[in-house]
Design a protein around this motif. Structure first.
Motif, PDB file in Angstrom:
ATOM      1  N   GLY A  22       0.811  -1.213   0.000  1.00 31.49           N
ATOM      2  CA  GLY A  22       0.000   0.000   0.000  1.00 31.49           C
ATOM      3  C   GLY A  22       0.842   1.261   0.000  1.00 31.49           C
ATOM      4  N   ASP A 142      -6.808   2.611  -0.049  1.00 32.79           N
ATOM      5  CA  ASP A 142      -7.546   2.055   1.099  1.00 32.79           C
ATOM      6  C   ASP A 142      -8.659   1.124   0.642  1.00 32.79           C
ATOM      7  OD1 ASP A 142      -6.052   3.300   3.079  1.00 32.79           O
ATOM      8  OD2 ASP A 142      -7.207   5.146   2.933  1.00 32.79           O
ATOM      9  N   ASP A 143      -9.377   1.530  -0.411  1.00 36.13           N
ATOM     10  CA  ASP A 143     -10.425   0.660  -0.949  1.00 36.13           C
ATOM     11  C   ASP A 143      -9.841  -0.652  -1.446  1.00 36.13           C
ATOM     12  OD1 ASP A 143     -12.260   2.630  -0.427  1.00 36.13           O
ATOM     13  OD2 ASP A 143     -12.175   3.476  -2.442  1.00 36.13           O
ATOM     14  N   LEU A 146      -8.947  -3.028   1.338  1.00 34.96           N
ATOM     15  CA  LEU A 146     -10.132  -3.610   1.959  1.00 34.96           C
ATOM     16  C   LEU A 146     -10.771  -4.657   1.060  1.00 34.96           C
ATOM     17  CD1 LEU A 146     -11.867  -0.481   3.542  1.00 34.96           C
ATOM     18  CD2 LEU A 146     -10.683  -2.301   4.751  1.00 34.96           C
ATOM     19  N   THR A 187     -17.458  -2.258   5.174  1.00 33.76           N
ATOM     20  CA  THR A 187     -16.734  -1.849   3.976  1.00 33.76           C
ATOM     21  C   THR A 187     -17.488  -0.769   3.224  1.00 33.76           C
ATOM     22  OG1 THR A 187     -15.764  -4.065   3.786  1.00 33.76           O
ATOM     23  CG2 THR A 187     -15.683  -2.657   1.834  1.00 33.76           C
ATOM     24  N   LEU A 194     -14.867   7.738   3.485  1.00 35.71           N
ATOM     25  CA  LEU A 194     -13.612   8.302   2.982  1.00 35.71           C
ATOM     26  C   LEU A 194     -13.856   9.381   1.938  1.00 35.71           C
ATOM     27  CD1 LEU A 194     -11.434   5.063   2.631  1.00 35.71           C
ATOM     28  CD2 LEU A 194     -11.167   6.884   4.321  1.00 35.71           C
ATOM     29  N   HIS A 266      -6.721  -2.845   9.171  1.00 33.69           N
ATOM     30  CA  HIS A 266      -6.789  -1.761   8.205  1.00 33.69           C
ATOM     31  C   HIS A 266      -8.108  -1.006   8.310  1.00 33.69           C
ATOM     32  CE1 HIS A 266      -5.567   0.484   4.731  1.00 33.69           C
ATOM     33  NE2 HIS A 266      -6.653   0.153   4.074  1.00 33.69           N
ATOM     34  N   SER A 267      -9.177  -1.681   8.706  1.00 36.18           N
ATOM     35  CA  SER A 267     -10.450  -0.991   8.897  1.00 36.18           C
ATOM     36  C   SER A 267     -10.334   0.073   9.978  1.00 36.18           C
ATOM     37  CB  SER A 267     -11.545  -1.991   9.271  1.00 36.18           C
ATOM     38  OG  SER A 267     -11.845  -2.848   8.188  1.00 36.18           O
ATOM     39  N   CYS A 270      -8.595   3.082   8.451  1.00 35.64           N
ATOM     40  CA  CYS A 270      -9.494   3.853   7.578  1.00 35.64           C
ATOM     41  C   CYS A 270     -10.531   4.623   8.395  1.00 35.64           C
ATOM     42  CB  CYS A 270     -10.197   2.922   6.597  1.00 35.64           C
ATOM     43  SG  CYS A 270      -9.113   2.143   5.394  1.00 35.64           S
ATOM     44  N   ASP A 273      -9.034   7.677   9.741  1.00 38.49           N
ATOM     45  CA  ASP A 273      -8.950   8.686   8.681  1.00 38.49           C
ATOM     46  C   ASP A 273     -10.291   9.410   8.522  1.00 38.49           C
ATOM     47  OD1 ASP A 273      -7.918  10.194   6.661  1.00 38.49           O
ATOM     48  OD2 ASP A 273      -8.098   8.654   5.123  1.00 38.49           O
TER      49      ASP A 273
END
Length: 285
Positions: A22, A142-143, A146, A187, A194, A266-267, A270, A273
């Motif tokens: 990433g 980020d998408d 996920l 998700t 975002l 990772h969720s 995000c 963020d």
């Protein structure tokens, strides 16, 4: 000790390499984009020493934590309950006479956490839809991180559901189902959040859904802890070993579980963020 700790440490190496991918994608996207190469504004500081007055520093970052207290408190309560669940799981599974109680503690803990997170994610989705949409495009890294995890979550749920259904364990069948439902809803929430911002002073002051986002940040970390310590234990995989065999289940779990655990980690990143940038005005490009 090495044999006991290896199953818990293995997913971290996978997660580390995914994060590196990433970061390289972000570097590739930003090379040559001079409009994105901005710096933090300097903040004038006053020091006790008279000789150092007026020195500016760009190492200070102010974060607005308004409308986060209740979500943080509720998330910490869930984390404490999760840690207690992990302790009870290992205490019960250490004795053959109480092993079933440990598995039930594991199943009910996951089921309750997932159901609560589904309800909170739906409420957060309804709240943040009042925010403004970002007009300029954003990075899809980020998408991507996920989305590549979702197939592994689906496969792991299916692989776990088959032995639970075969041996008549409806609790663990329900856990597998709510895992998939929660991942899909969360998700969608993250993908939408975002791309939101608060361009008006009214939205910036109200911060709709921020407490719910705060709760989900902490809850994902708690769920990551629960899955890391309980799912990787031999007792937690008893029925799967019995159905697939230890070698086959080890292969299946190593193909799916690291990315499923990475999804939780990772969720939370995000969601942080969204918690930070979603309630600020859109940056000019």
């Amino acid at each position: 000790m090495i044999n006991d700790t290896t199953p818990y440490l293995y997913p971290f190496s996978i997660e580390y390499n995914i994060l590196i991918v990433g970061i390289w994608i972000l570097l590739w996207e930003n090379i040559g984009r001079m409009d994105r190469h901005t710096h933090l504004p300097s903040v004038e500081m006053t020091y006790e020493d008279d000789n150092t007055k007026g020195i500016s520093s760009n190492l200070i970052i102010y974060v607005d934590c308004h409308s986060s207290n209740r979500g943080l408190f509720a998330g910490l309560l869930m984390t404490v309950a999760t840690i207690i669940s992990i302790i009870l799981f290992f205490i019960f599974t250490a004795n053959d006479a109480t092993k079933q109680h440990g598995l039930q503690v594991n199943g009910f803990s996951e089921l309750i956490i997932h159901v609560i997170m589904i309800a909170v994610a739906i409420l957060a989705f309804l709240a943040i839809k009042n925010l403004d949409l970002i007009k300029h495009g954003i990075s899809n890294v980020d998408d991507l991180l996920l989305y590549i995890c979702l197939p592994c979550i689906f496969l792991y749920a299916v692989f776990s559901m088959v032995p639970a259904f075969t041996y008549g364990k409806p609790l663990f069948v329900a856990v597998s189902i709510v895992q998939v439902v929660q991942a899909v809803i969360q998700t969608a929430l993250i993908a939408d959040g975002l791309r939101r911002c608060a361009n008006s002073s009214n939205l910036a002051a109200k911060k709709p859904g921020r407490e719910l986002i705060t709760f989900l940040v902490v809850a994902n970390v708690a769920l990551w802890l629960l899955e890391t310590f309980e799912i990787k234990s031999e007792e937690g995989n008893y029925y799967k070993y019995k159905f697939y065999g230890k070698e086959t289940w080890t292969l299946l779990s190593h193909m799916t579980l690291p990315l499923a655990l990475f999804y939780r980690f990772h969720s939370s990143v995000c969601l942080v963020d969204i918690w930070k940038a979603g309630y600020e005005a859109e940056a000019e490009h």
